[in-house]
Design a protein around this motif. Structure first.
Motif, PDB file in Angstrom:
ATOM      1  N   LEU A 176     -10.800  -3.125   2.565  1.00 20.78           N
ATOM      2  CA  LEU A 176      -9.910  -2.428   3.495  1.00 20.78           C
ATOM      3  C   LEU A 176      -8.593  -2.058   2.818  1.00 20.78           C
ATOM      4  O   LEU A 176      -8.057  -0.960   3.038  1.00 20.78           O
ATOM      5  CB  LEU A 176      -9.646  -3.309   4.721  1.00 20.78           C
ATOM      6  CG  LEU A 176     -10.833  -3.527   5.655  1.00 20.78           C
ATOM      7  CD1 LEU A 176     -10.475  -4.515   6.763  1.00 20.78           C
ATOM      8  CD2 LEU A 176     -11.298  -2.201   6.259  1.00 20.78           C
ATOM      9  N   LEU A 177      -8.078  -2.966   1.993  1.00 20.14           N
ATOM     10  CA  LEU A 177      -6.844  -2.661   1.268  1.00 20.14           C
ATOM     11  C   LEU A 177      -7.071  -1.529   0.268  1.00 20.14           C
ATOM     12  O   LEU A 177      -6.181  -0.694   0.055  1.00 20.14           O
ATOM     13  CB  LEU A 177      -6.332  -3.910   0.550  1.00 20.14           C
ATOM     14  CG  LEU A 177      -5.663  -4.950   1.446  1.00 20.14           C
ATOM     15  CD1 LEU A 177      -5.426  -6.253   0.689  1.00 20.14           C
ATOM     16  CD2 LEU A 177      -4.332  -4.414   1.992  1.00 20.14           C
ATOM     17  N   ALA A 178      -8.253  -1.483  -0.335  1.00 14.33           N
ATOM     18  CA  ALA A 178      -8.566  -0.387  -1.253  1.00 14.33           C
ATOM     19  C   ALA A 178      -8.528   0.953  -0.522  1.00 14.33           C
ATOM     20  O   ALA A 178      -7.981   1.948  -1.034  1.00 14.33           O
ATOM     21  CB  ALA A 178      -9.936  -0.608  -1.895  1.00 14.33           C
ATOM     22  N   VAL A 179      -9.086   0.989   0.679  1.00 12.53           N
ATOM     23  CA  VAL A 179      -9.076   2.221   1.476  1.00 12.53           C
ATOM     24  C   VAL A 179      -7.651   2.599   1.865  1.00 12.53           C
ATOM     25  O   VAL A 179      -7.237   3.768   1.742  1.00 12.53           O
ATOM     26  CB  VAL A 179      -9.948   2.052   2.735  1.00 12.53           C
ATOM     27  CG1 VAL A 179      -9.802   3.259   3.658  1.00 12.53           C
ATOM     28  CG2 VAL A 179     -11.413   1.863   2.341  1.00 12.53           C
ATOM     29  N   ALA A 180      -6.871   1.610   2.333  1.00 10.28           N
ATOM     30  CA  ALA A 180      -5.496   1.876   2.752  1.00 10.28           C
ATOM     31  C   ALA A 180      -4.648   2.371   1.588  1.00 10.28           C
ATOM     32  O   ALA A 180      -3.869   3.331   1.722  1.00 10.28           O
ATOM     33  CB  ALA A 180      -4.882   0.612   3.354  1.00 10.28           C
ATOM     34  N   LEU A 181      -4.799   1.750   0.429  1.00  6.41           N
ATOM     35  CA  LEU A 181      -4.009   2.151  -0.737  1.00  6.41           C
ATOM     36  C   LEU A 181      -4.423   3.527  -1.244  1.00  6.41           C
ATOM     37  O   LEU A 181      -3.578   4.294  -1.725  1.00  6.41           O
ATOM     38  CB  LEU A 181      -4.154   1.100  -1.839  1.00  6.41           C
ATOM     39  CG  LEU A 181      -3.439  -0.224  -1.554  1.00  6.41           C
ATOM     40  CD1 LEU A 181      -3.929  -1.304  -2.504  1.00  6.41           C
ATOM     41  CD2 LEU A 181      -1.934  -0.058  -1.665  1.00  6.41           C
ATOM     42  N   THR A 182      -5.706   3.850  -1.126  1.00  4.90           N
ATOM     43  CA  THR A 182      -6.147   5.198  -1.502  1.00  4.90           C
ATOM     44  C   THR A 182      -5.492   6.244  -0.604  1.00  4.90           C
ATOM     45  O   THR A 182      -5.005   7.278  -1.085  1.00  4.90           O
ATOM     46  CB  THR A 182      -7.680   5.311  -1.395  1.00  4.90           C
ATOM     47  OG1 THR A 182      -8.285   4.384  -2.299  1.00  4.90           O
ATOM     48  CG2 THR A 182      -8.143   6.718  -1.731  1.00  4.90           C
ATOM     49  N   ALA A 183      -5.471   5.975   0.699  1.00  3.42           N
ATOM     50  CA  ALA A 183      -4.845   6.910   1.640  1.00  3.42           C
ATOM     51  C   ALA A 183      -3.353   7.067   1.348  1.00  3.42           C
ATOM     52  O   ALA A 183      -2.823   8.191   1.318  1.00  3.42           O
ATOM     53  CB  ALA A 183      -5.055   6.422   3.072  1.00  3.42           C
ATOM     54  N   ILE A 184      -2.668   5.942   1.116  1.00  2.00           N
ATOM     55  CA  ILE A 184      -1.239   5.994   0.806  1.00  2.00           C
ATOM     56  C   ILE A 184      -0.997   6.773  -0.486  1.00  2.00           C
ATOM     57  O   ILE A 184      -0.093   7.610  -0.574  1.00  2.00           O
ATOM     58  CB  ILE A 184      -0.675   4.563   0.687  1.00  2.00           C
ATOM     59  CG1 ILE A 184      -0.638   3.900   2.062  1.00  2.00           C
ATOM     60  CG2 ILE A 184       0.726   4.571   0.068  1.00  2.00           C
ATOM     61  CD1 ILE A 184      -0.299   2.423   2.008  1.00  2.00           C
ATOM     62  N   ALA A 234      -5.694   0.579  -5.756  1.00  2.00           N
ATOM     63  CA  ALA A 234      -6.906   0.796  -4.953  1.00  2.00           C
ATOM     64  C   ALA A 234      -8.152   0.582  -5.808  1.00  2.00           C
ATOM     65  O   ALA A 234      -9.141  -0.016  -5.344  1.00  2.00           O
ATOM     66  CB  ALA A 234      -6.901   2.209  -4.366  1.00  2.00           C
ATOM     67  N   VAL A 235      -8.119   1.039  -7.045  1.00  2.00           N
ATOM     68  CA  VAL A 235      -9.252   0.827  -7.949  1.00  2.00           C
ATOM     69  C   VAL A 235      -9.476  -0.659  -8.185  1.00  2.00           C
ATOM     70  O   VAL A 235     -10.604  -1.163  -8.134  1.00  2.00           O
ATOM     71  CB  VAL A 235      -9.018   1.544  -9.293  1.00  2.00           C
ATOM     72  CG1 VAL A 235     -10.083   1.170 -10.318  1.00  2.00           C
ATOM     73  CG2 VAL A 235      -9.009   3.052  -9.096  1.00  2.00           C
TER      74      VAL A 235
END
Length: 219
Positions: A157-165, A212-213
Motif C-alpha cells: 500500500l505504501l508503494a502505491v501511495a508513494l508512486t501516486a505522490i 516506491a520501488v
C-alpha cells in the motif's frame, strides 16, 4: 537489501540526486530555518535510502533511524501548523503531508526490516540483521523481504501511495519547467524568475518513486 547489483546502482543514483539537492538548498543563504530543517531531513533520508540498498547498510543501528524519521514526520506536520509561511494553515498542511508520509514510511520500513531480520535469526540488536536476509519471493531482486501478511500488505500500500505522490510531484515539476523555460528565441528568462523552481518537486518525485520501488520489492 537489494540483490541485483544493477538495481542497486540505479536506486543509488536516484537517491543521490535529492540528497545532493537537499544539501545544496541547505547551503543557500536564502533558505529559511524551516526550509533548512526540511532539506536536511530529505538529504539524510536520501543517504540512508542509499545505505539500505547495499549490504553494509544492514549494519546501521535501527533505533536512531526510527527516531530520526519519526521526528521528521512530526516536524513537517508541526512546522506546517506553526509556520505556514505564505500559505494558509490548511494549505501548508496539505503541502506538508506527503513529506510527513515519506518520513513515517521510512521509519516504518527501517523498523519492519529490522524486526524481520531479527526474527529470522540473522542478527538483531542494533542492526537490521545479517547480510544474507530473507530470500525474496518472486523476482529475487531483493535480498530481504517481509514474510508476515500484515507488513507485506502495508508495504504494498505504501508503494502505491508513494508512486501516486511521486507522479503528482513529477507532473508539477514538468509544469514548472514548461512555464519557467527560457523565451522561445533562446534569450534569458526575465529578471527575478526562479529558473530552479522545478528542481524541488522533481527531486521529491525521484525520492518518492525510488522509495516506491523499494517498498514494492519488499512487499
Amino acid at each position: 537489501m537489494i540483490a541485483a547489483n544493477g538495481l542497486r546502482w540505479i536506486l543509488t543514483l536516484m537517491f543521490a540526486a535529492p540528497a545532493l539537492y537537499g544539501l545544496w538548498r541547505l547551503a543557500r543563504p536564502t533558505t529559511g530555518l524551516t526550509g533548512r530543517v526540511g532539506h536536511l531531513l530529505h538529504a539524510a533520508m536520501g543517504v540512508l535510502m542509499i545505505a539500505m540498498a547495499w549490504p553494509w547498510g544492514m549494519d546501521l543501528a535501527v533505533a536512531p533511524q526510527v527516531v530520526l524519521f519519526t521526528a521528521g514526520a512530526l516536524w513537517f506536520v508541526a512546522a506546517s501548523l506553526v509556520w505556514p509561511g505564505e500559505r494558509s494553515r490548511s494549505g501548508a498542511v496539505r503541502a506538508a503531508w506527503p513529506h510527513a508520509l515519506m518520513m513515517g514510511a521510512m521509519a516504518w520500513m527501517v523498523a519492519a526490516m529490522g524486526t524481520s531480520g531479527a526474527m529470522a535469526g540473522h542478527g538483531g540488536g542494533t542492526g537490521h540483521g545479517g547480510h544474507e536476509g530473507h530470500a525474496a519471493s518472486g523476482s529475487g531482486l531483493a535480498s530481504m523481504s517481509l514474510t508476515a501478511t500484515g507488513p507485506s500488505v502495508a508495504s504494498a500500500l505504501l508503494a502505491v501511495a508513494l508512486t501516486a505522490i511521486g507522479l503528482v510531484w513529477l507532473a508539477r515539476a514538468l509544469d514548472l519547467a514548461r512555464v519557467r523555460a527560457p523565451l522561445p528565441a533562446g534569450g534569458p528568462a526575465p529578471a527575478g524568475t526562479d529558473t530552479t523552481a522545478a528542481l524541488d518537486p522533481a527531486c521529491h518525485a525521484v525520492m518518492a518513486l525510488g522509495m516506491a520501488v523499494m517498498f514494492a520489492l519488499f512487499a
